[in-house]
Design a protein around this motif. Structure first.
Motif, short mmCIF file in Angstrom:
data_model
loop_
_atom_site.label_atom_id
_atom_site.label_comp_id
_atom_site.label_asym_id
_atom_site.label_seq_id
_atom_site.Cartn_x
_atom_site.Cartn_y
_atom_site.Cartn_z
N ARG A 264 0.38 -0.81 2.93
CA ARG A 264 1.00 0.10 1.78
C ARG A 264 -0.15 1.43 1.79
NH1 ARG A 264 4.93 -1.08 -1.58
NH2 ARG A 264 6.33 -2.70 -0.53
N ASP A 265 -0.49 1.72 3.01
CA ASP A 265 -1.36 3.19 3.17
C ASP A 265 -0.27 4.21 2.74
OD1 ASP A 265 0.34 3.05 5.28
OD2 ASP A 265 -1.56 3.09 6.80
N ALA A 266 -0.93 5.49 2.92
CA ALA A 266 -0.46 6.86 2.48
C ALA A 266 0.76 6.98 3.48
CB ALA A 266 -1.31 7.94 2.47
N VAL A 267 0.49 6.68 4.88
CA VAL A 267 1.56 7.13 6.07
C VAL A 267 2.84 6.01 5.67
CG1 VAL A 267 2.12 7.26 8.27
CG2 VAL A 267 -0.43 7.94 7.51
N THR A 268 2.50 4.85 5.50
CA THR A 268 3.61 3.85 5.27
C THR A 268 4.35 4.30 3.98
OG1 THR A 268 2.17 2.19 6.69
CG2 THR A 268 4.14 1.44 5.28
N MET A 269 3.58 4.64 3.18
CA MET A 269 4.50 4.77 1.85
C MET A 269 5.53 6.11 2.20
SD MET A 269 3.78 2.62 -0.34
CE MET A 269 4.45 3.39 -1.87
N ALA A 270 4.90 7.11 2.58
CA ALA A 270 5.92 8.37 2.96
C ALA A 270 7.01 7.72 3.99
CB ALA A 270 4.99 9.26 3.71
N ARG A 271 6.85 6.81 4.72
CA ARG A 271 7.69 6.09 5.59
C ARG A 271 8.86 5.45 4.88
NH1 ARG A 271 5.61 3.59 10.83
NH2 ARG A 271 7.84 3.25 11.50
N ILE A 272 8.21 4.64 3.87
CA ILE A 272 8.89 3.87 3.18
C ILE A 272 10.03 4.56 2.32
CG2 ILE A 272 9.18 2.37 0.94
CD1 ILE A 272 6.54 0.96 2.40
N GLU A 273 9.34 5.70 1.77
CA GLU A 273 10.17 6.58 0.85
C GLU A 273 11.23 7.28 1.78
OE1 GLU A 273 9.56 10.55 -1.98
OE2 GLU A 273 7.99 9.94 -1.05
N ALA A 274 11.09 7.78 2.98
CA ALA A 274 12.11 8.16 3.95
C ALA A 274 13.28 7.15 4.12
CB ALA A 274 11.53 8.93 4.96
N ALA A 275 12.65 6.00 4.30
CA ALA A 275 13.74 5.02 4.88
C ALA A 275 14.59 4.60 3.58
CB ALA A 275 12.83 3.76 5.52
N GLN A 276 13.79 4.56 2.41
CA GLN A 276 14.85 4.35 0.96
C GLN A 276 15.84 5.33 0.98
OE1 GLN A 276 14.22 1.72 -1.24
NE2 GLN A 276 16.14 2.28 -2.28
#
Length: 355
Positions: A264-276
């Protein structure tokens, strides 16, 4: 050398005594000599201008007044050329930016399509090999399978009804030819005139009843064809769109689940938000198409029962009346279902259509 002397004359301070006499006679001589040289140079330039005349294409704009330095002189030809070059460069830059914008837009479309295709292919392969999960609506899937099986059976009925129509049409044409032959022989054979005449009338009556039955069967075939190749096919197209939406939904759902299991780093959180966001978009699309399929299946079933009830009753009554030899009942059946027979030669195009 003249320029150095002129600059020296321009910068030299000349002290004047109270009587107005110069202190240094040598300096007066040098000043006088510099003034003569400067005047001779200006006279030569004036003569050259008088001889050659001004060039309109090289007319200069002087800033700083008469006698200013050459740094303030801007040739008008260079101004005109620079303006034209600037305008053409602006137009070329605008066209280049427009072309670049279209190229970027197309690249984004191809990129999104490639990413979506990759995710769906990955999900499909995972499902085929039993490694991926899929969303299943058991009730809806059962209804879809029933529809596909029903369509296969109706296609078989349509194929057989068309074969019956072709064979029966051939029989009617044979009866028509046989009746004409009997009628011709009744005229040429006086001793068998009555026998040939009876058979000719019978064949003509059978031919007439056969044409009436063909009208009923053609109406039956046309209705079944509409049911199978238009109504059912339209519902199956919606089902195909629903299945594609289901595959996309599961692909993006699996992608979101995989991201949630990672760090759950910053880059992954941004990708999770886009995937959501993508997951929600495809979920809404999937649910909308699932609702559309349910509604179409319901209306298709109601329409199928209504249409087939009418068509099966028509087919039964027409076949029964024909083989029973009941011409009146056969004609009444066609009137009951508002079937109008085409007059002989109606299928032939008019002379205007043939042109």
């Amino acid at each position: 050398m003249a320029e150095s002397m002129m600059s020296k004359a321009a910068t030299m301070e000349i002290p004047i005594n109270s009587n107005g006499d110069s202190r240094n006679l040598a300096e007066d001589d040098s000043l006088e000599q510099a003034a003569k040289i400067q005047w001779s140079l200006r006279e030569k330039d004036l003569q050259q201008v008088m001889v050659s005349g001004p060039n309109l294409n090289e007319t200069s704009v002087v800033s700083g007044g008469y006698g200013g330095t050459t740094e303030g002189i801007i040739p008008t030809s260079s101004i005109k050329g620079s303006n034209m070059h600037h305008g053409s460069s602006n137009s070329s830059m605008t066209a280049e930016e427009a072309t670049r914008g279209v190229a970027v837009e197309k690249f984004d479309i191809v990129k999104k399509w490639g990413l979506n295709t990759y995710k769906c292919t990955k999900q499909l392969i995972s499902e085929r090999f039993g490694r991926g999960s899929r969303t299943v609506d058991l009730e809806l899937e059962a209804q879809i399978e029933v529809l596909r099986e029903t369509k296969r059976k109706y296609e078989n009925v349509l194929h057989l009804a068309r074969d019956l129509t072709n064979h029966f049409y051939s029989m009617v044409q044979t009866q028509h030819a046989l009746g004409d032959t009997f009628a011709d022989l009744s005229l040429k054979s006086p001793e068998l005139r009555d026998e040939f005449g009876y058979n000719a009338e019978t064949q003509k009556l059978l031919c007439k009843n056969g044409e009436t039955l063909l009208g009923a069967i053609n109406f039956f075939v046309s209705s079944i064809n509409t049911m199978v190749n238009k109504t059912m096919e339209d519902t199956l197209m919606t089902i195909k769109m629903y299945e594609n939406a289901r595959l996309e939904f599961d692909a993006y759902r699996a992608d979101l689940e995989e991201l949630n299991m990672g760090p759950r780093d910053a880059v992954t959180m941004a990708r999770i938000e886009a995937a959501q966001q993508q997951y929600q978009i495809h979920k809404d699309k999937y649910e909308r198409l699932r609702s559309d399929v349910s509604i179409k299946l319901k209306f298709l079933e109601e329409n199928k029962v209504k249409v087939m009830h009418k068509q099966l009753l028509l087919f039964h009554n027409a076949i029964s009346a024909y083989f029973a030899g009941n011409q009146q009942q056969l004609e009444q059946t066609l009137k009951q279902f508002n079937i109008k027979l085409k007059p002989p030669g109606a299928d032939k195009p008019s002379w205007l259509e043939e042109q």
